[in-house]
Scaffold this motif. Structure first.
Motif, PDB file in Angstrom:
ATOM      1  N   ALA A 192      28.642  31.209  35.915  1.00  0.00           N
ATOM      2  CA  ALA A 192      28.913  29.900  36.036  1.00  0.00           C
ATOM      3  C   ALA A 192      28.223  28.812  35.156  1.00  0.00           C
ATOM      4  CB  ALA A 192      28.145  29.725  37.566  1.00  0.00           C
ATOM      5  N   SER A 193      27.414  29.434  34.158  1.00  0.00           N
ATOM      6  CA  SER A 193      27.113  28.636  33.025  1.00  0.00           C
ATOM      7  C   SER A 193      25.649  27.825  33.659  1.00  0.00           C
ATOM      8  CB  SER A 193      28.034  27.874  32.507  1.00  0.00           C
ATOM      9  OG  SER A 193      27.507  27.328  31.209  1.00  0.00           O
ATOM     10  N   ALA A 194      25.062  28.397  34.445  1.00  0.00           N
ATOM     11  CA  ALA A 194      24.152  27.546  35.366  1.00  0.00           C
ATOM     12  C   ALA A 194      22.864  27.113  34.560  1.00  0.00           C
ATOM     13  CB  ALA A 194      23.311  28.425  36.542  1.00  0.00           C
ATOM     14  N   ASN A 195      22.841  25.725  34.213  1.00  0.00           N
ATOM     15  CA  ASN A 195      21.731  25.092  33.454  1.00  0.00           C
ATOM     16  C   ASN A 195      20.279  25.287  34.172  1.00  0.00           C
ATOM     17  OD1 ASN A 195      23.458  23.969  31.547  1.00  0.00           O
ATOM     18  ND2 ASN A 195      23.762  22.231  32.784  1.00  0.00           N
ATOM     19  N   ASP A 196      20.378  25.026  35.431  1.00  0.00           N
ATOM     20  CA  ASP A 196      19.110  25.435  36.394  1.00  0.00           C
ATOM     21  C   ASP A 196      18.559  26.859  36.121  1.00  0.00           C
ATOM     22  OD1 ASP A 196      21.316  26.248  37.694  1.00  0.00           O
ATOM     23  OD2 ASP A 196      20.883  25.264  39.643  1.00  0.00           O
ATOM     24  N   GLY A 197      19.575  27.933  36.141  1.00  0.00           N
ATOM     25  CA  GLY A 197      19.049  28.969  36.060  1.00  0.00           C
ATOM     26  C   GLY A 197      18.347  29.580  34.883  1.00  0.00           C
ATOM     27  N   CYS A 198      19.082  28.751  33.581  1.00  0.00           N
ATOM     28  CA  CYS A 198      18.252  28.926  32.320  1.00  0.00           C
ATOM     29  C   CYS A 198      16.742  28.515  32.508  1.00  0.00           C
ATOM     30  CB  CYS A 198      19.222  28.212  31.383  1.00  0.00           C
ATOM     31  SG  CYS A 198      20.826  28.871  30.853  1.00  0.00           S
ATOM     32  N   VAL A 199      16.617  27.450  32.932  1.00  0.00           N
ATOM     33  CA  VAL A 199      15.241  26.859  33.076  1.00  0.00           C
ATOM     34  C   VAL A 199      14.426  27.668  33.849  1.00  0.00           C
ATOM     35  CG1 VAL A 199      14.054  24.499  33.547  1.00  0.00           C
ATOM     36  CG2 VAL A 199      15.993  24.282  32.473  1.00  0.00           C
ATOM     37  N   ALA A 200      14.782  27.984  35.111  1.00  0.00           N
ATOM     38  CA  ALA A 200      14.080  29.015  35.764  1.00  0.00           C
ATOM     39  C   ALA A 200      13.740  30.416  35.182  1.00  0.00           C
ATOM     40  CB  ALA A 200      14.921  29.456  37.408  1.00  0.00           C
ATOM     41  N   MET A 201      14.602  30.874  34.391  1.00  0.00           N
ATOM     42  CA  MET A 201      14.353  32.188  33.676  1.00  0.00           C
ATOM     43  C   MET A 201      13.409  31.908  32.542  1.00  0.00           C
ATOM     44  SD  MET A 201      15.451  34.677  35.224  1.00  0.00           S
ATOM     45  CE  MET A 201      14.697  35.680  33.847  1.00  0.00           C
ATOM     46  N   ALA A 202      13.406  30.536  31.848  1.00  0.00           N
ATOM     47  CA  ALA A 202      12.602  30.215  30.866  1.00  0.00           C
ATOM     48  C   ALA A 202      11.376  30.082  31.362  1.00  0.00           C
ATOM     49  CB  ALA A 202      13.239  29.020  30.195  1.00  0.00           C
ATOM     50  N   GLU A 203      10.949  29.399  32.472  1.00  0.00           N
ATOM     51  CA  GLU A 203       9.740  29.125  33.022  1.00  0.00           C
ATOM     52  C   GLU A 203       9.100  30.625  33.541  1.00  0.00           C
ATOM     53  OE1 GLU A 203      10.192  24.518  34.662  1.00  0.00           O
ATOM     54  OE2 GLU A 203      10.428  26.241  35.857  1.00  0.00           O
ATOM     55  N   TYR A 204       9.816  31.417  33.899  1.00  0.00           N
ATOM     56  CA  TYR A 204       9.476  32.734  34.441  1.00  0.00           C
ATOM     57  C   TYR A 204       8.882  33.590  33.344  1.00  0.00           C
ATOM     58  CZ  TYR A 204       9.472  37.387  36.696  1.00  0.00           C
ATOM     59  OH  TYR A 204       9.158  38.527  37.432  1.00  0.00           O
ATOM     60  N   LEU A 205       9.513  33.750  32.320  1.00  0.00           N
ATOM     61  CA  LEU A 205       9.506  34.548  31.024  1.00  0.00           C
ATOM     62  C   LEU A 205       8.394  33.645  30.096  1.00  0.00           C
ATOM     63  CD1 LEU A 205      13.039  35.609  29.724  1.00  0.00           C
ATOM     64  CD2 LEU A 205      10.829  37.345  30.820  1.00  0.00           C
ATOM     65  N   ALA A 206       8.162  32.604  29.990  1.00  0.00           N
ATOM     66  CA  ALA A 206       7.280  32.013  28.953  1.00  0.00           C
ATOM     67  C   ALA A 206       6.362  30.899  29.585  1.00  0.00           C
ATOM     68  CB  ALA A 206       8.226  31.196  27.941  1.00  0.00           C
ATOM     69  N   GLY A 207       6.608  30.559  31.017  1.00  0.00           N
ATOM     70  CA  GLY A 207       5.565  29.792  31.357  1.00  0.00           C
ATOM     71  C   GLY A 207       6.066  28.217  31.449  1.00  0.00           C
ATOM     72  N   SER A 208       6.960  28.054  30.625  1.00  0.00           N
ATOM     73  CA  SER A 208       7.436  26.564  30.336  1.00  0.00           C
ATOM     74  C   SER A 208       8.654  26.657  29.608  1.00  0.00           C
ATOM     75  CB  SER A 208       6.416  25.893  29.785  1.00  0.00           C
ATOM     76  OG  SER A 208       6.414  26.123  28.177  1.00  0.00           O
ATOM     77  N   GLU A 209       9.625  25.758  30.028  1.00  0.00           N
ATOM     78  CA  GLU A 209      10.760  25.491  29.087  1.00  0.00           C
ATOM     79  C   GLU A 209      10.383  25.203  27.550  1.00  0.00           C
ATOM     80  OE1 GLU A 209      15.050  23.372  28.954  1.00  0.00           O
ATOM     81  OE2 GLU A 209      13.409  22.621  30.177  1.00  0.00           O
ATOM     82  N   SER A 210       9.638  24.623  27.347  1.00  0.00           N
ATOM     83  CA  SER A 210       9.408  24.201  25.767  1.00  0.00           C
ATOM     84  C   SER A 210       8.832  25.696  24.935  1.00  0.00           C
ATOM     85  CB  SER A 210       8.026  23.315  25.536  1.00  0.00           C
ATOM     86  OG  SER A 210       7.100  23.622  26.343  1.00  0.00           O
ATOM     87  N   ALA A 211       7.916  26.407  25.844  1.00  0.00           N
ATOM     88  CA  ALA A 211       7.499  27.878  25.342  1.00  0.00           C
ATOM     89  C   ALA A 211       8.618  28.728  25.116  1.00  0.00           C
ATOM     90  CB  ALA A 211       6.322  28.345  26.111  1.00  0.00           C
ATOM     91  N   PHE A 212       9.725  28.596  26.102  1.00  0.00           N
ATOM     92  CA  PHE A 212      10.774  29.338  25.879  1.00  0.00           C
ATOM     93  C   PHE A 212      11.566  29.047  24.633  1.00  0.00           C
ATOM     94  CE2 PHE A 212      15.134  31.045  26.838  1.00  0.00           C
ATOM     95  CZ  PHE A 212      14.680  32.274  27.350  1.00  0.00           C
TER      96      PHE A 212
END
Length: 391
Positions: free
Chosen positions: A120-140
């Motif tokens: 579905a090309s989920a923008n919100d899913g990308c950010v959720a996974m970024a925060e889960y893996l790196a702690g924040s979107e900017s760190a990801f």
């Protein structure tokens, strides 16, 4: 193990740049309408066709190939699992555009997040996974740019995880092909990118793939679409037929229909004009060899890697092989020990050297067996001792 591919028209050494094979074909000839395109053979990265491959362009949601790559690396490295639960932050929930309609505090598995991102090309899913893996979107995003540099993506810079239009967020057709090749090394990703339709949340949320080639193109197995007002319509399309995996990247097509038709034209060109011949496959038995001072007299030797050639259809593939074994092979041996080399040549020039390895282990003889063998040689000339004989 990594496949080794060499091509008829030119052989690429380890440090040599990739080779381009299309001769005399233009974008108009192939029916392509886009700012930049490239067609790549997946295993080697060699280029079958390109047009303006290095221009820096916005790539919209094709960005998510890098996001998925970092997720798959984390999964395959054991840092996370597909069953891990990911909590949705208010920040992730706030993203619009193409989404999987995440709610603050909702929890979904990594598996479901990947479905949402890939299908579905989920923008919100990308950010959720970024925060889960790196702690924040900017760190990801820093991780994304680090990975791009590691892969040699010279015309790429990321500002976000999902490809929404932002200054200084760009890539090139060549760089997209590079990260696409890296992503599909993680074969599990095809479980997501090849989905046509699926559901989330116990069937309550329907998913339909934005990549229409998945349904309508024979062999299509990925990879990611993207479109914004700035990037126009983009696509990294992957397809496999007869053991040949191709990647077609289309950036800046005026319409969605033209990005799909351009990708189809590139893939059609590749499949129509080239074929793969597999000369040796990893694990193929080569021969049995004698082992000195081992509890077993012989061990099977197999190829460590796969070697294939991609040739122009109708052309010749003049391949010869030479087996070079170690003069003496002593125990102990572990499975996977190198004991020889297969030299593969085309027209007299070496194009690959494949390690030949032991299929199993062989323990070293103890002193008792060595003495017994010595006595048997003296009294019986080395012949096998019958059950009613004694030494």
């Amino acid at each position: 193990m990594k496949k080794i591919i060499c091509f008829l028209i030119c052989v690429c050494s380890i440090m040599q740049s990739v080779c381009v094979f299309a001769e005399g074909e233009t974008a108009a000839d192939l029916g392509i309408n886009a700012k930049a395109v490239i067609l790549v053979e997946e295993s080697s990265g060699n280029v079958l066709y390109e047009d303006n491959p290095d221009e820096r362009l916005p790539i919209a949601s094709v960005t998510k190939i890098m996001t998925m790559l970092l997720i798959m690396e984390a999964v395959d490295d054991g840092k996370i699992t597909l069953d891990d639960m990911v909590s949705v932050s208010e920040n992730a929930m706030s993203y619009g555009g193409s989404t999987m309609f995440l709610e603050t505090g909702e929890q979904l598995t990594v598996n479901d997040m990947l479905k949402g991102i890939a299908v579905a090309s989920a923008n919100d899913g990308c950010v959720a996974m970024a925060e889960y893996l790196a702690g924040s979107e900017s760190a990801f995003v820093d991780m994304m740019n680090d990975k791009a540099r590691e892969l040699g993506m010279e015309n790429t810079h990321f500002m976000n995880t999902n490809g929404l239009d932002e200054d200084d967020h760009y890539s090139s057709a060549r760089d997209v092909s590079i990260m696409s090749r890296e992503l599909i090394k993680h074969k599990t990703i095809f479980n997501y990118t090849s989905i046509w339709m699926d559901t989330l949340r116990g069937g309550k949320f329907q998913l339909a793939n934005t990549n229409k080639l998945i349904r309508f193109y024979d062999g299509a197995n990925g990879l990611k679409t993207g479109s914004t007002s700035k990037a126009l319509c983009c696509l990294s399309a992957s397809a496999k037929r007869n053991d040949m995996q191709l990647i077609a990247v289309v950036l800046g097509a005026p319409t969605s229909a033209q990005r799909f038709s351009s990708a189809k034209a590139l893939l059609d060109y590749g499949f129509a004009n080239y074929s793969v011949n597999t000369q040796i496959t990893a694990g193929d038995k080569i021969q049995d060899v004698k082992v000195e001072k081992g509890v077993d007299d012989e061990v099977s030797v197999v190829a460590a890697d796969t070697f294939s050639t991609l040739i122009k259809k109708g052309g010749e593939d003049n391949i010869t092989t030479e087996i070079i074994m170690n003069e003496v092979i002593y125990a102990p041996l572990e499975a996977g020990d190198k004991v020889g080399t297969m030299k593969i040549s085309r027209d007299g020039q070496t194009v690959a050297e494949i390690d030949l390895i032991t299929a199993g282990s062989v323990e070293k003889k103890g002193i008792g067996l060595i003495i017994k063998d010595f006595l048997r040689t003296i009294f019986y000339g080395g012949r096998t001792v019958a059950q009613n004989d004694s030494v």
